[in-house]
Design a protein around this motif. Structure first.
Motif, PDB file in Angstrom:
ATOM      1  N   ALA A 281       0.773  -1.313  -0.069  1.00 26.73           N
ATOM      2  CA  ALA A 281      -0.076  -0.127  -0.034  1.00 26.73           C
ATOM      3  C   ALA A 281       0.821   1.253  -0.169  1.00 26.73           C
ATOM      4  O   ALA A 281       0.473   2.513  -0.184  1.00 26.73           O
ATOM      5  N   VAL A 282       2.228   1.212   0.360  1.00 24.52           N
ATOM      6  CA  VAL A 282       3.185   2.342   0.605  1.00 24.52           C
ATOM      7  C   VAL A 282       4.366   2.140  -0.211  1.00 24.52           C
ATOM      8  O   VAL A 282       4.626   0.881  -0.418  1.00 24.52           O
ATOM      9  N   VAL A 283       5.007   2.969  -0.365  1.00 27.45           N
ATOM     10  CA  VAL A 283       6.296   3.127  -1.020  1.00 27.45           C
ATOM     11  C   VAL A 283       7.235   3.644   0.211  1.00 27.45           C
ATOM     12  O   VAL A 283       6.897   4.871   0.545  1.00 27.45           O
ATOM     13  N   THR A 284       8.209   3.115   0.528  1.00 23.32           N
ATOM     14  CA  THR A 284       9.035   3.670   1.809  1.00 23.32           C
ATOM     15  C   THR A 284      10.430   4.174   1.230  1.00 23.32           C
ATOM     16  O   THR A 284      10.964   3.314   0.470  1.00 23.32           O
ATOM     17  N   VAL A 285      10.874   5.513   1.632  1.00 25.24           N
ATOM     18  CA  VAL A 285      12.150   5.680   1.431  1.00 25.24           C
ATOM     19  C   VAL A 285      12.865   5.775   2.506  1.00 25.24           C
ATOM     20  O   VAL A 285      12.392   6.337   3.466  1.00 25.24           O
ATOM     21  N   SER A 286      14.063   5.544   2.579  1.00 25.51           N
ATOM     22  CA  SER A 286      14.884   5.438   3.687  1.00 25.51           C
ATOM     23  C   SER A 286      16.231   5.858   3.377  1.00 25.51           C
ATOM     24  O   SER A 286      16.867   5.827   2.398  1.00 25.51           O
ATOM     25  N   VAL A 287      16.768   6.919   4.341  1.00 25.36           N
ATOM     26  CA  VAL A 287      18.095   7.516   4.240  1.00 25.36           C
ATOM     27  C   VAL A 287      18.985   6.949   5.352  1.00 25.36           C
ATOM     28  O   VAL A 287      18.739   7.351   6.366  1.00 25.36           O
ATOM     29  N   THR A 288      20.084   6.213   5.019  1.00 29.07           N
ATOM     30  CA  THR A 288      20.997   6.007   6.035  1.00 29.07           C
ATOM     31  C   THR A 288      22.213   6.508   6.001  1.00 29.07           C
ATOM     32  O   THR A 288      22.830   6.385   5.071  1.00 29.07           O
ATOM     33  N   ASP A 289      22.551   6.844   7.442  1.00 27.49           N
ATOM     34  CA  ASP A 289      24.123   7.240   7.384  1.00 27.49           C
ATOM     35  C   ASP A 289      24.897   6.445   8.553  1.00 27.49           C
ATOM     36  O   ASP A 289      24.267   5.828   9.219  1.00 27.49           O
ATOM     37  N   ARG A 290      26.294   6.840   8.382  1.00 29.40           N
ATOM     38  CA  ARG A 290      27.064   6.249   9.610  1.00 29.40           C
ATOM     39  C   ARG A 290      27.625   7.330  10.270  1.00 29.40           C
ATOM     40  O   ARG A 290      28.882   7.424  10.415  1.00 29.40           O
ATOM     41  N   GLY A 291      26.808   8.110  10.843  1.00 32.63           N
ATOM     42  CA  GLY A 291      27.094   9.285  11.546  1.00 32.63           C
ATOM     43  C   GLY A 291      26.952   9.232  13.009  1.00 32.63           C
ATOM     44  O   GLY A 291      27.182   8.199  13.459  1.00 32.63           O
ATOM     45  N   THR A 292      26.877  10.294  13.678  1.00 33.98           N
ATOM     46  CA  THR A 292      26.721  10.466  15.162  1.00 33.98           C
ATOM     47  C   THR A 292      25.827   9.649  15.803  1.00 33.98           C
ATOM     48  O   THR A 292      25.885   9.305  16.950  1.00 33.98           O
ATOM     49  N   GLY A 293      24.594   9.741  15.159  1.00 29.54           N
ATOM     50  CA  GLY A 293      23.662   8.994  15.682  1.00 29.54           C
ATOM     51  C   GLY A 293      22.681   9.930  16.766  1.00 29.54           C
ATOM     52  O   GLY A 293      23.225  11.099  16.863  1.00 29.54           O
ATOM     53  N   ILE A 294      21.531   9.554  17.007  1.00 23.93           N
ATOM     54  CA  ILE A 294      20.925  10.604  17.953  1.00 23.93           C
ATOM     55  C   ILE A 294      20.546   9.749  19.177  1.00 23.93           C
ATOM     56  O   ILE A 294      19.981   8.433  19.342  1.00 23.93           O
ATOM     57  N   PRO A 353       1.458   6.661   0.379  1.00 28.30           N
ATOM     58  CA  PRO A 353       0.673   6.052  -0.101  1.00 28.30           C
ATOM     59  C   PRO A 353       0.670   5.433  -1.726  1.00 28.30           C
ATOM     60  O   PRO A 353       0.747   6.629  -2.461  1.00 28.30           O
ATOM     61  N   VAL A 354       0.670   4.183  -2.206  1.00 25.41           N
ATOM     62  CA  VAL A 354       0.532   4.043  -3.563  1.00 25.41           C
ATOM     63  C   VAL A 354      -0.809   4.511  -4.050  1.00 25.41           C
ATOM     64  O   VAL A 354      -1.605   3.961  -3.443  1.00 25.41           O
ATOM     65  N   ARG A 355      -1.077   5.098  -5.305  1.00 32.13           N
ATOM     66  CA  ARG A 355      -2.387   5.445  -5.593  1.00 32.13           C
ATOM     67  C   ARG A 355      -2.724   4.398  -6.547  1.00 32.13           C
ATOM     68  O   ARG A 355      -4.034   3.922  -6.470  1.00 32.13           O
ATOM     69  N   GLN A 356      -2.142   4.058  -7.910  1.00 29.40           N
ATOM     70  CA  GLN A 356      -2.539   3.135  -8.748  1.00 29.40           C
ATOM     71  C   GLN A 356      -1.445   2.292  -8.800  1.00 29.40           C
ATOM     72  O   GLN A 356      -0.308   2.504  -8.762  1.00 29.40           O
ATOM     73  N   ARG A 357      -1.734   0.860  -8.997  1.00 34.68           N
ATOM     74  CA  ARG A 357      -0.762  -0.149  -9.148  1.00 34.68           C
ATOM     75  C   ARG A 357      -0.956  -0.548 -10.633  1.00 34.68           C
ATOM     76  O   ARG A 357       0.130  -1.501 -10.918  1.00 34.68           O
ATOM     77  N   THR A 358      -1.660  -0.282 -11.652  1.00 33.21           N
ATOM     78  CA  THR A 358      -1.506  -0.583 -12.900  1.00 33.21           C
ATOM     79  C   THR A 358      -1.698   0.317 -13.759  1.00 33.21           C
ATOM     80  O   THR A 358      -2.117   1.459 -13.388  1.00 33.21           O
ATOM     81  N   GLY A 359      -1.287   0.271 -14.954  1.00 31.94           N
ATOM     82  CA  GLY A 359      -1.206   1.256 -16.216  1.00 31.94           C
ATOM     83  C   GLY A 359      -0.230   2.454 -15.871  1.00 31.94           C
ATOM     84  O   GLY A 359      -0.342   3.267 -16.282  1.00 31.94           O
ATOM     85  N   VAL A 360       0.808   2.185 -15.061  1.00 37.36           N
ATOM     86  CA  VAL A 360       1.719   3.229 -14.651  1.00 37.36           C
ATOM     87  C   VAL A 360       3.081   3.231 -15.637  1.00 37.36           C
ATOM     88  O   VAL A 360       3.331   2.061 -15.856  1.00 37.36           O
TER      89      VAL A 360
END
Ligand code: ADP
Length: 372
Positions: A281-294, A353-360
């Motif tokens: 139902a969704v597309v997830t984007v993640s950004v990973t670093d090897r930094g100081t952390g939180i 959220p993914v809107r349409q899954r066909t005809g794209v």
């Protein structure tokens, strides 16, 4: 339908005593749309003295914040009666004497004796709204006045830098370059400040188009790698990924904020990885670093306006990037979150959220059509 019977009557009699003393306006509406109770604060806020019926086409009490009249079927109590949820909705209340108030509406249905009544509150936020508007205007005026001189400083410093370079004065030319970069940085900060004061677009004003997050991520990585040393940004994205529905420039801004933070808060020799993961139902984007952390205790505060954590070194930053990112993602029905291990790095993710899954059209098609 007649209101009320037994429990409903009992409830209303007792609740009335309690509601009457509240500073928030309270309205109770029967399933028929008849207003069966309203307190003094409601009279003070709306100026209305006759209870009326919420389906009455003559009563036009509400405007949306952009001054569009609220059509009868979109009136908050009508929506609640239709089974919808209405939470923290902002309106302009028009009073019979021609004045108006800003109010935040909340309501819920309460089941009593087989009847459902709507209990709604209106909070008067007129004064807070005026203060906010004043603050916004001040920021706009000040930033407008600052931008022009900054552009002059930056442009003149560049011209002088070129002259100094051609005269062989390399140290002085470097100094001019620093001046011009600092002016550009200041202009960027001003822009972020201005962006943060923009009101969240209303649902009807949110622009949407098909956005291919993989293509967006690749274009961003190419651009940042061409101007940053070390080509640190890597993209891991399968193909094809369904498109989401949003404004690509706003979503691009979210991704850019996250990647810039990852670059800013991690050592210059480490990579920053952008992953695009398609889901049902969704597309997830993640950004990973090897930094100081939180540190764990800072995580709940990260997305607040003007919050800057202990990892921020150096002067650049206002604590607004993540705040704006969250607002944008939420505008398009998505979520944003962070996982972090202090000393090892962080992963900021958002899903839309993914809107349409066909005809794209496939992502390659889009990339080609944009010459990328
Ligand atoms: P800014 O970077 O201008 O301070 P942001 O809203 O973008 O503002 O970030 C808020 C705070 O979150 C930062 O001050 C920093 O402490 C923390 N932060 C954001 N991204 C990262 C990251 N990738 N690694 C470590 N800390 C981060």
């Amino acid at each position: 339908m007649a209101m009320p019977r037994n429990t409903a009557e009992w409830f209303l009699t007792r609740a009335a005593i309690f509601f009457e003393n509240l500073t928030e306006a309270v309205i109770v509406v029967a399933p028929s749309g008849d207003v069966v109770f309203y307190n003094q604060a409601c009279v003070d806020l709306t100026g209305l003295r006759e209870p009326g019926n919420v389906y009455d086409p003559e009563t036009n009490l509400l405007l949306y914040p952009d001054r569009r009249p609220v059509p009868q079927e979109e009136r908050p109590i009508v929506r609640l009666l239709a089974g919808e949820t209405v939470k923290d909705a902002n309106y302009i209340v028009l009073r019979p004497d021609g004045t108006e108030r800003r109010a935040v509406f909340n309501g819920a249905d309460v089941a009593l004796d087989g009847d459902t009544v709507i209990v709604a509150t209106l909070r008067d936020v007129t004064e807070a709204h005026k203060k906010e508007e004043l603050g916004r205007d001040t920021i706009h005026i000040v930033s407008h006045d600052l931008r022009n001189p900054l552009a002059v400083i930056s442009a003149q410093a560049r011209i002088l830098k070129d002259s100094l370079t051609s005269m062989g004065l390399c140290r002085e030319a470097k100094g001019m370059e620093e001046i011009s970069k600092a002016a550009d940085r200041m202009a960027r900060l001003i822009q972020i400040l201005v962006d943060s004061t923009k009101e969240t677009p209303k649902p009807w004003a949110i622009y949407g188009e098909p956005v291919h997050l993989c293509a967006l991520a690749r274009r961003l990585a190419d651009r940042l790698n061409s101007i940053q040393p070390g080509k640190r940004v890597r993209v891991e994205a399968p193909d094809p990924v369904p498109h989401i529905w949003a404004d690509s420039s706003r979503v691009g801004q979210v991704l850019e904020n996250l990647v810039n933070n990852a670059l800013k808060y991690s050592p210059p020799e480490t990579p920053v990885v952008v992953r695009v993961v398609p889901g049902e139902a969704v597309v997830t984007v993640s950004v990973t670093d090897r930094g100081t952390g939180i540190p764990q205790e800072e995580i709940p505060k990260l997305f607040q306006r003007f919050y800057r954590g202990s990892s921020c070194r150096g002067p650049e930053g206002l604590g607004l990037g993540l705040y704006i990112a969250r607002r944008t993602v939420q505008d398009y029905g998505g979520e944003i979150w962070v996982e972090s291990v202090p000393g090892q790095g962080s992963t900021f993710s958002f899903s839309l959220p993914v809107r349409q899954r066909t005809g794209v059209p496939s992502e390659n098609q889009e990339t080609q059509s944009q010459g990328g």
